[in-house]
Scaffold this motif. Structure first.
Motif, PDB file in Angstrom:
ATOM      1  N   ALA A  51     -31.757  -6.807  -4.984  1.00  0.00           N
ATOM      2  CA  ALA A  51     -31.544  -5.639  -4.128  1.00  0.00           C
ATOM      3  C   ALA A  51     -32.387  -4.433  -4.558  1.00  0.00           C
ATOM      4  O   ALA A  51     -33.099  -3.851  -3.727  1.00  0.00           O
ATOM      5  CB  ALA A  51     -30.062  -5.285  -4.075  1.00  0.00           C
ATOM      6  N   VAL A 255     -32.584 -15.642   1.235  1.00  0.00           N
ATOM      7  CA  VAL A 255     -31.876 -14.389   1.500  1.00  0.00           C
ATOM      8  C   VAL A 255     -32.708 -13.467   2.379  1.00  0.00           C
ATOM      9  O   VAL A 255     -32.196 -12.836   3.318  1.00  0.00           O
ATOM     10  CB  VAL A 255     -31.505 -13.702   0.172  1.00  0.00           C
ATOM     11  CG1 VAL A 255     -30.942 -12.312   0.417  1.00  0.00           C
ATOM     12  CG2 VAL A 255     -30.490 -14.541  -0.595  1.00  0.00           C
ATOM     13  N   LEU A 259     -31.434 -11.751   5.839  1.00  0.00           N
ATOM     14  CA  LEU A 259     -31.129 -10.320   5.813  1.00  0.00           C
ATOM     15  C   LEU A 259     -32.316  -9.439   6.151  1.00  0.00           C
ATOM     16  O   LEU A 259     -32.144  -8.348   6.709  1.00  0.00           O
ATOM     17  CB  LEU A 259     -30.597  -9.930   4.428  1.00  0.00           C
ATOM     18  CG  LEU A 259     -29.281 -10.556   3.971  1.00  0.00           C
ATOM     19  CD1 LEU A 259     -28.909 -10.040   2.588  1.00  0.00           C
ATOM     20  CD2 LEU A 259     -28.163 -10.279   4.960  1.00  0.00           C
ATOM     21  N   ARG A 263     -32.148  -4.661   4.945  1.00  0.00           N
ATOM     22  CA  ARG A 263     -30.721  -4.954   4.764  1.00  0.00           C
ATOM     23  C   ARG A 263     -30.449  -5.443   3.343  1.00  0.00           C
ATOM     24  O   ARG A 263     -29.420  -5.103   2.746  1.00  0.00           O
ATOM     25  CB  ARG A 263     -30.285  -5.999   5.781  1.00  0.00           C
ATOM     26  CG  ARG A 263     -28.782  -6.220   5.854  1.00  0.00           C
ATOM     27  CD  ARG A 263     -28.437  -7.141   6.993  1.00  0.00           C
ATOM     28  NE  ARG A 263     -27.021  -7.494   6.992  1.00  0.00           N
ATOM     29  CZ  ARG A 263     -26.481  -8.361   7.836  1.00  0.00           C
ATOM     30  NH1 ARG A 263     -27.233  -8.968   8.750  1.00  0.00           N
ATOM     31  NH2 ARG A 263     -25.192  -8.635   7.769  1.00  0.00           N
ATOM     32  N   LEU A 264     -31.385  -6.214   2.784  1.00  0.00           N
ATOM     33  CA  LEU A 264     -31.234  -6.684   1.408  1.00  0.00           C
ATOM     34  C   LEU A 264     -31.230  -5.514   0.438  1.00  0.00           C
ATOM     35  O   LEU A 264     -30.446  -5.482  -0.516  1.00  0.00           O
ATOM     36  CB  LEU A 264     -32.371  -7.656   1.064  1.00  0.00           C
ATOM     37  CG  LEU A 264     -32.474  -8.113  -0.395  1.00  0.00           C
ATOM     38  CD1 LEU A 264     -31.192  -8.802  -0.842  1.00  0.00           C
ATOM     39  CD2 LEU A 264     -33.668  -9.044  -0.582  1.00  0.00           C
ATOM     40  N   ALA A 267     -27.774  -3.958   0.158  1.00  0.00           N
ATOM     41  CA  ALA A 267     -26.634  -4.850  -0.062  1.00  0.00           C
ATOM     42  C   ALA A 267     -26.112  -4.699  -1.486  1.00  0.00           C
ATOM     43  O   ALA A 267     -26.878  -4.753  -2.445  1.00  0.00           O
ATOM     44  CB  ALA A 267     -27.036  -6.295   0.196  1.00  0.00           C
ATOM     45  N   PRO A 270     -25.854  -9.097  -2.512  1.00  0.00           N
ATOM     46  CA  PRO A 270     -26.813  -9.687  -1.575  1.00  0.00           C
ATOM     47  C   PRO A 270     -26.526 -11.133  -1.175  1.00  0.00           C
ATOM     48  O   PRO A 270     -26.640 -11.480   0.002  1.00  0.00           O
ATOM     49  CB  PRO A 270     -28.148  -9.590  -2.335  1.00  0.00           C
ATOM     50  CG  PRO A 270     -27.955  -8.495  -3.316  1.00  0.00           C
ATOM     51  CD  PRO A 270     -26.515  -8.551  -3.703  1.00  0.00           C
ATOM     52  N   GLU A 273     -23.518 -11.299   1.052  1.00  0.00           N
ATOM     53  CA  GLU A 273     -23.891 -10.765   2.363  1.00  0.00           C
ATOM     54  C   GLU A 273     -24.741 -11.766   3.145  1.00  0.00           C
ATOM     55  O   GLU A 273     -24.599 -11.904   4.365  1.00  0.00           O
ATOM     56  CB  GLU A 273     -24.671  -9.461   2.175  1.00  0.00           C
ATOM     57  CG  GLU A 273     -25.042  -8.747   3.465  1.00  0.00           C
ATOM     58  CD  GLU A 273     -23.844  -8.180   4.187  1.00  0.00           C
ATOM     59  OE1 GLU A 273     -23.946  -7.951   5.408  1.00  0.00           O
ATOM     60  OE2 GLU A 273     -22.803  -7.981   3.536  1.00  0.00           O
TER      61      GLU A 273
END
Length: 434
Positions: A51, A255, A259, A263-264, A267, A270, A273
């Motif tokens: 992240a 990921v 995402l 968005r990552l 998070a 992560p 999510e």
């Protein structure tokens, strides 16, 4: 910076003398050494560093991961050659002292102990945040106490505990990758490097992600406890690093495809999510447990490594000599482990996770810059790596350290300066006495 005469290395095929209270017995083989390295790397990187790296680099996360991997490979190669030549506890603290001089070894040890103590606090908080977010600090302290107790009872038990944790974490990561890549929400276009990926951002992401790759140092710092270190360490280090790289690459791609970088970056969890966005909500609790296990494995291995460097520095009286004591029954540096555990427990009550990652990365990058400089001085007959390896490694370490956020660089420089001042003061006092 001259090269001092190199003392004869101990015969790596000869184990420690049974019953010698000043030496650690050689009990770890290739598999155990690889597992300890993996336990540290997987816990640190997968659940903690993606992240903040995405926040720094945006869509340049994957190039940043590649840059971190190249620097880590150079560092691993240099460290493995040095660890085979000097199979003693302490890692680059020992290598810098033997190849560059006492000060550089001390500075490496100081950077490692301080930086990795911050890593321990970060991993404890990661565990607490996943298991019980409302009581993250309390859970973190409890985890430190419990895992310090595990390490206290012997390195073989630590290796067995880490082996179980790594197996469980790899299973969880495989489930995450499968869920994300098979999801209808996955979009390969999110992997494209867009205009927001600047060279500075990519370097900063690489510096943050380097925090995740530093686990192979645990193998080198355990050099005194590895069987046949001349063969075991050069095999275990690249193997552990390669396995971690495969896992990191697969998870990062999975990921990101679900995402996206923005968005990552925001998070807090992560991977949880990502599986939620993949429309597999039943997997979220499994991911949280896997994250807690990964953080526990990383914390277990980190305390193990920091205590061994503390042991080596205490033997040379750069730290209180009382910390150099080996337990007569469990054959571990029990006072060093208790001291490290106590400091980490205190830090875990106040530490900030993302700040700890940057601070730790700075210290560890300095540590490996000294390792590469040490490897450069090895003659061909002592396993010197190809010349470009330590050059690229040292240059890469310094570049990534400077690219980190100022909130990491300035405290890092301050802590190194404090360590250097303490060394100079001690040396001046010693000189006056003689």
């Amino acid at each position: 910076m001259g090269t001092p005469p190199t003392p004869a290395a101990p015969d790596p095929s000869v184990p420690s003398i049974p019953g010698n209270p000043d030496e650690l017995p050689r009990r770890l083989g290739v598999f155990d050494a690889v597992v300890i390295g993996l336990g540290s790397m997987l816990g640190a990187g997968i659940f903690a560093a993606l992240a903040p790296a995405a926040s720094a680099a945006g869509s340049g996360l994957l190039p940043g991961l590649l840059v971190a991997a190249v620097v880590a490979f150079c560092n691993a190669t240099s460290s493995a050659r040095l660890a085979a030549r000097y199979p003693r506890s302490g890692g680059t603290y020992v290598y810098g002292r033997e190849r560059l001089g006492d000060f550089w070894g001390y500075l490496a040890g100081w950077a490692f102990v301080v930086g990795k103590t911050a890593s321990c606090a970060a991993m404890a908080l990661t565990l607490g945040s996943y298991l019980w977010p409302a009581q993250a600090h309390t859970v973190a302290v409890a985890a430190v106490v419990a895992l310090t107790a595990v390490n206290y009872t012997g390195v073989r038990k630590s290796a067995w505990a880490t082996r179980l944790i790594v197996a469980a974490v790899l299973a969880v990561l495989a489930a995450v990758v499968t869920a994300c890549l098979s999801s209808a929400t996955a979009d390969a276009s999110r992997l494209d490097v867009a205009a927001d990926a600047t060279p500075t951002g990519i370097l900063q992401a690489a510096g943050l992600l380097f925090f995740a790759f530093a686990g192979y140092a645990r193998i080198a710092t355990l050099g005194e406890e590895v069987r046949d270190p001349g063969r075991t360490i050069p095999r275990a280090v690249p193997l552990a690093l390669t396995l971690a790289l495969v896992a990191y690459g697969a998870v990062a791609v999975a990921v990101l495809s679900v995402l996206g970088p923005e968005r990552l970056a925001h998070a807090s969890a992560p991977l949880a999510e990502a599986v939620r966005a993949s429309e597999v909500p039943a997997l979220v609790p499994v991911v949280r447990v896997g994250a807690a296990l990964a953080a526990a494995g990383s914390l277990l291995a980190l305390i193990l490594g920091v205590s061994r460097t503390t042991l080596a520095m205490a033997r040379d009286r750069h730290l209180p000599h009382a910390l150099a004591t080996i337990h007569p029954r469990f054959a571990v540096p029990h006072r060093a482990e208790l001291a490290v555990g106590a400091v980490v427990a205190v830090l875990a009550t106040t530490a900030d996770l993302r700040g700890a990652i940057g601070f730790s990365s700075f210290g560890v990058l300095v540590y490996y810059a000294i390792a590469n400089a040490s490897a450069w001085t090895l003659p061909p007959g002592e396993g010197r790596p190809p010349r470009p390896v330590p050059v690229l490694g040292a240059t890469g370490c310094l570049a990534l350290a400077c690219a980190l956020p100022l909130t990491s660089v300035l405290p890092g420089i301050t802590v190194l300066a404090v360590g250097a001042a303490a060394y100079a003061t001690r040396k001046a006092i010693t000189t006056r006495r003689h």
